[in-house]
Design a protein around this motif. Sequence first.
Motif, PDB file in Angstrom:
ATOM      1  N   UNK A  21      -0.849   1.886  -5.306  1.00  0.00           N
ATOM      2  CA  UNK A  21      -1.572   1.985  -6.583  1.00  0.00           C
ATOM      3  C   UNK A  21      -1.293   3.331  -7.245  1.00  0.00           C
ATOM      4  N   UNK A  22      -1.335   4.398  -6.465  1.00  0.00           N
ATOM      5  CA  UNK A  22      -1.066   5.727  -7.020  1.00  0.00           C
ATOM      6  C   UNK A  22       0.358   5.804  -7.562  1.00  0.00           C
ATOM      7  N   UNK A  40       0.183  12.720  -4.769  1.00  0.00           N
ATOM      8  CA  UNK A  40      -0.256  13.680  -3.777  1.00  0.00           C
ATOM      9  C   UNK A  40      -1.183  13.037  -2.749  1.00  0.00           C
ATOM     10  N   UNK A  41      -1.065  13.458  -1.500  1.00  0.00           N
ATOM     11  CA  UNK A  41      -2.026  13.058  -0.467  1.00  0.00           C
ATOM     12  C   UNK A  41      -3.099  14.146  -0.443  1.00  0.00           C
ATOM     13  N   UNK A  42      -4.370  13.722  -0.516  1.00  0.00           N
ATOM     14  CA  UNK A  42      -5.466  14.686  -0.657  1.00  0.00           C
ATOM     15  C   UNK A  42      -6.186  15.017   0.635  1.00  0.00           C
ATOM     16  N   UNK A  43      -6.194  14.117   1.600  1.00  0.00           N
ATOM     17  CA  UNK A  43      -6.987  14.320   2.804  1.00  0.00           C
ATOM     18  C   UNK A  43      -8.420  13.856   2.650  1.00  0.00           C
ATOM     19  N   UNK A  49      -5.061   9.453  -2.153  1.00  0.00           N
ATOM     20  CA  UNK A  49      -3.902   9.775  -2.983  1.00  0.00           C
ATOM     21  C   UNK A  49      -4.385  10.016  -4.401  1.00  0.00           C
ATOM     22  N   UNK A  50      -3.682  10.908  -5.099  1.00  0.00           N
ATOM     23  CA  UNK A  50      -3.967  11.123  -6.509  1.00  0.00           C
ATOM     24  C   UNK A  50      -2.675  11.397  -7.244  1.00  0.00           C
ATOM     25  N   UNK A  51      -2.724  11.231  -8.551  1.00  0.00           N
ATOM     26  CA  UNK A  51      -1.572  11.462  -9.416  1.00  0.00           C
ATOM     27  C   UNK A  51      -1.874  12.680 -10.271  1.00  0.00           C
ATOM     28  N   UNK A  63       3.797  13.571  -1.874  1.00  0.00           N
ATOM     29  CA  UNK A  63       4.319  12.318  -1.337  1.00  0.00           C
ATOM     30  C   UNK A  63       5.558  11.891  -2.125  1.00  0.00           C
ATOM     31  N   UNK A  64       5.449  11.940  -3.458  1.00  0.00           N
ATOM     32  CA  UNK A  64       6.529  11.476  -4.332  1.00  0.00           C
ATOM     33  C   UNK A  64       6.504  12.244  -5.643  1.00  0.00           C
TER      34      UNK A  64
END
Length: 67
Positions: A21-22, A40-43, A49-51, A63-64
């Motif tokens: 989804x992200x 991004x992986x946030x923990x 995950x966030x964009x 992440x990407x």
Amino acid sequence: MIVAFPSARSSALTTLATYDRAYAVAIQKRRETGRPQFVLRTGDPLQPFRVSATGPKREQALMTLIA
């Protein structure tokens, strides 16, 4: 204070808060803005995950990059 999430909401969060989804949101935002987007992986278990249009901050992992 302890907040309990109903199982339906937890299920929805699990479905919505995925890498796929992200990634899809990052692609869409890249097309709309013309700016690179980072997945991004946030923990954070509620938002794993966030964009972002900026790179990772403390306690986030890249992440990407959608360039």
